[in-house]
Design an enzyme around this catalytic site. Structure first.
Site, PDB file in Angstrom:
ATOM      1  N   ASP A 191       5.277  -4.865   6.138  1.00  0.00           N
ATOM      2  CA  ASP A 191       5.680  -6.184   6.501  1.00  0.00           C
ATOM      3  C   ASP A 191       5.768  -6.870   5.248  1.00  0.00           C
ATOM      4  O   ASP A 191       6.784  -8.033   5.167  1.00  0.00           O
ATOM      5  CB  ASP A 191       4.946  -6.631   7.620  1.00  0.00           C
ATOM      6  CG  ASP A 191       3.417  -7.059   7.260  1.00  0.00           C
ATOM      7  OD1 ASP A 191       3.121  -6.713   6.132  1.00  0.00           O
ATOM      8  OD2 ASP A 191       3.005  -7.559   8.109  1.00  0.00           O
ATOM      9  N   ASP A 204       2.667  -0.344  11.990  1.00  0.00           N
ATOM     10  CA  ASP A 204       2.538  -1.713  12.480  1.00  0.00           C
ATOM     11  C   ASP A 204       4.119  -2.387  12.180  1.00  0.00           C
ATOM     12  O   ASP A 204       3.940  -3.578  12.335  1.00  0.00           O
ATOM     13  CB  ASP A 204       1.508  -2.578  12.027  1.00  0.00           C
ATOM     14  CG  ASP A 204       1.593  -2.559  10.331  1.00  0.00           C
ATOM     15  OD1 ASP A 204       2.589  -2.059   9.885  1.00  0.00           O
ATOM     16  OD2 ASP A 204       0.669  -3.297   9.818  1.00  0.00           O
ATOM     17  N   ASP A 245      -0.021   2.354   8.751  1.00  0.00           N
ATOM     18  CA  ASP A 245      -0.537   1.502   9.652  1.00  0.00           C
ATOM     19  C   ASP A 245       0.411   1.549  10.985  1.00  0.00           C
ATOM     20  O   ASP A 245      -0.248   1.108  12.117  1.00  0.00           O
ATOM     21  CB  ASP A 245      -0.653   0.097   9.294  1.00  0.00           C
ATOM     22  CG  ASP A 245      -1.483   0.036   8.014  1.00  0.00           C
ATOM     23  OD1 ASP A 245      -2.672   0.807   8.044  1.00  0.00           O
ATOM     24  OD2 ASP A 245      -1.406  -1.083   7.308  1.00  0.00           O
ATOM     25  N   ARG A 293      -5.274  -1.806   9.328  1.00  0.00           N
ATOM     26  CA  ARG A 293      -5.224  -3.241   8.964  1.00  0.00           C
ATOM     27  C   ARG A 293      -5.560  -4.062  10.541  1.00  0.00           C
ATOM     28  O   ARG A 293      -6.243  -3.926  11.150  1.00  0.00           O
ATOM     29  CB  ARG A 293      -3.785  -3.773   8.495  1.00  0.00           C
ATOM     30  CG  ARG A 293      -3.702  -3.476   6.950  1.00  0.00           C
ATOM     31  CD  ARG A 293      -2.773  -4.485   6.321  1.00  0.00           C
ATOM     32  NE  ARG A 293      -1.452  -4.560   7.193  1.00  0.00           N
ATOM     33  CZ  ARG A 293      -0.621  -5.456   7.091  1.00  0.00           C
ATOM     34  NH1 ARG A 293      -0.808  -6.447   6.024  1.00  0.00           N
ATOM     35  NH2 ARG A 293       0.278  -5.707   7.579  1.00  0.00           N
ATOM     36  N   GLY A 322       0.857  -1.197   0.168  1.00  0.00           N
ATOM     37  CA  GLY A 322      -0.013   0.128  -0.136  1.00  0.00           C
ATOM     38  C   GLY A 322       0.936   1.156  -0.109  1.00  0.00           C
ATOM     39  O   GLY A 322       1.771   1.262   0.735  1.00  0.00           O
ATOM     40  N   ARG A 365       0.622  -5.505  -6.220  1.00  0.00           N
ATOM     41  CA  ARG A 365       0.841  -6.916  -5.591  1.00  0.00           C
ATOM     42  C   ARG A 365       1.248  -7.740  -6.880  1.00  0.00           C
ATOM     43  O   ARG A 365       1.053  -7.687  -7.916  1.00  0.00           O
ATOM     44  CB  ARG A 365      -0.751  -7.292  -5.106  1.00  0.00           C
ATOM     45  CG  ARG A 365      -1.453  -6.284  -4.248  1.00  0.00           C
ATOM     46  CD  ARG A 365      -0.821  -6.061  -3.088  1.00  0.00           C
ATOM     47  NE  ARG A 365      -1.562  -5.009  -2.348  1.00  0.00           N
ATOM     48  CZ  ARG A 365      -1.228  -4.692  -1.201  1.00  0.00           C
ATOM     49  NH1 ARG A 365      -0.140  -5.101  -0.485  1.00  0.00           N
ATOM     50  NH2 ARG A 365      -1.889  -3.917  -0.455  1.00  0.00           N
ATOM     51  N   CYS A 366       2.132  -8.770  -6.023  1.00  0.00           N
ATOM     52  CA  CYS A 366       2.775  -9.823  -7.044  1.00  0.00           C
ATOM     53  C   CYS A 366       2.663 -11.250  -6.516  1.00  0.00           C
ATOM     54  O   CYS A 366       3.648 -11.470  -5.567  1.00  0.00           O
ATOM     55  CB  CYS A 366       4.094  -9.243  -7.504  1.00  0.00           C
ATOM     56  SG  CYS A 366       4.697 -10.289  -8.778  1.00  0.00           S
ATOM     57  N   THR A 405       4.301   2.803   5.565  1.00  0.00           N
ATOM     58  CA  THR A 405       2.910   2.248   5.805  1.00  0.00           C
ATOM     59  C   THR A 405       2.360   3.146   6.529  1.00  0.00           C
ATOM     60  O   THR A 405       2.701   3.624   7.850  1.00  0.00           O
ATOM     61  CB  THR A 405       2.702   0.804   6.362  1.00  0.00           C
ATOM     62  OG1 THR A 405       1.506   0.329   6.640  1.00  0.00           O
ATOM     63  CG2 THR A 405       3.876   0.644   7.530  1.00  0.00           C
TER      64      THR A 405
END
Length: 319
Positions: free
Chosen positions: A103, A129, A127, A171, A11, A72-73, A125
């Site tokens: 992460d 986190d 987040d 998240r 993200g 994304r992959c 990020t």
């Protein structure tokens, strides 16, 4: 090293561009060529790689999102996919890689390091986190976006004497909800790290109503569950007029704050220093305003924790 690469993955977050800028200019300052990998790990596999010059990162420090794009992959999750990525890097003589992301991005960087290609992770990020750093790039900007929304919603909540449930991103982490809720004066904050009792949430609303309180703000982290469902339960139980606002991806965009721009610049430059020192498999961060770096595997093995003292304070101040 004479050539390094940089990519953003996962993200997007405000400040990623500032980090890219720092990587490019720090490397060039030390006579090292820099190659931008577009579309994250997907672009790494397909060879979407371009040499970056000083001018390529001009006028981006204030822009949200990422100039390198992100994707994304699933293919990169396989060893064959990762080997294809390394092959693309080897073709251009790239000797090290800076990975900016969360992460999932870190796990990709660790896998590349295990295959003999040195990588350094930079935490990007909203987040917040990622263990091993007090703050991640983008968190402060997203936090201020949420606070601004809470302030505006409170005006309406006051005018119409309503209860408002505000769902924020994060998240599985509650940092964004906790910090925003505390700064925004929320009456209740629900985060995934702390169990909550809906009966107590309702009881607090009732106590406030009994002493003449006409409106309330409840901040819910998305990791707890649906803000819409929680809003329905509150209205059904209390019969108070309740509205729900799901802030969504507005939290991920916008011009980064000064705090995020400075943090991104410091972390991006530090990542380059580590690669030039021959250190791969590291993750950079900031703790007590000092730059640190850790073994990236150690970071991935840790569990994110929330500041319990801050959460307790939010409870004490929202009586």
């Amino acid at each position: 090293m004479k050539r390094i690469g940089v990519l953003t993955s996962g993200g997007d977050s405000p400040g990623m561009n500032a980090a890219i800028r720092a990587v490019v200019r720090k490397a060039i300052y030390h006579d090292v060529e820099v190659y931008g990998i577009y579309q994250g790990y997907a672009g790494l596999i397909s060879g979407q790689i371009k040499k970056l010059e000083i001018g390529d990162v001009g006028d981006i420090i204030h822009r949200g999102g990422t100039m390198l794009y992100t994707a994304r992959c699933l293919e990169f999750k396989t060893e064959e996919g990762r080997k294809q990525g390394i092959e693309q890097l080897n073709k251009l003589g790239i000797e090290g890689l800076v990975v900016i992301g969360g992460d999932g991005s870190y796990r990709g960087a660790q896998k590349l390091t295990e295959l003999g290609f040195p990588c350094v992770g930079v935490p990007g990020t909203i987040d917040n986190d990622i263990p091993g750093t007090d703050f991640t790039i983008g968190f402060d900007t997203a936090l201020n976006t949420v606070i601004d929304a809470i302030d505006k919603i409170r005006d309406t909540a006051t005018s119409h004497e309503r209860t408002y449930v505000i769902e924020v991103m994060g998240r599985h982490a509650g940092d964004l909800a906790l910090w925003a809720g505390l700064a925004g004066g929320a009456e209740t904050i629900l985060i995934p790290e702390v169990d909550h009792d809906m009966n107590e949430v309702v009881a607090k609303l009732n106590r406030g109503h009994e002493r003449g309180k006409k409106h309330s703000i409840i901040v819910v982290a998305e990791g707890v569950g649906s803000g819409v469902e929680i809003g329905k339960k509150i209205q059904e139980t209390t019969n108070f007029e309740t509205r729900v606002s799901v802030l969504g991806h507005i939290q991920r965009g916008g011009s980064p704050t000064a705090t995020d721009r400075v943090l991104a610049s410091r972390l991006g430059a530090r990542a380059v220093e580590l690669l030039l020192d021959g250190k791969g498999g590291r993750a950079v961060g900031i703790q007590q305003n000092q730059l640190v770096d850790h073994d990236i595997m150690e970071i991935l093995d840790r569990k994110h924790t929330v500041d319990e003292k801050m959460y307790n304070l939010s409870q004490e101040l929202s009586i």
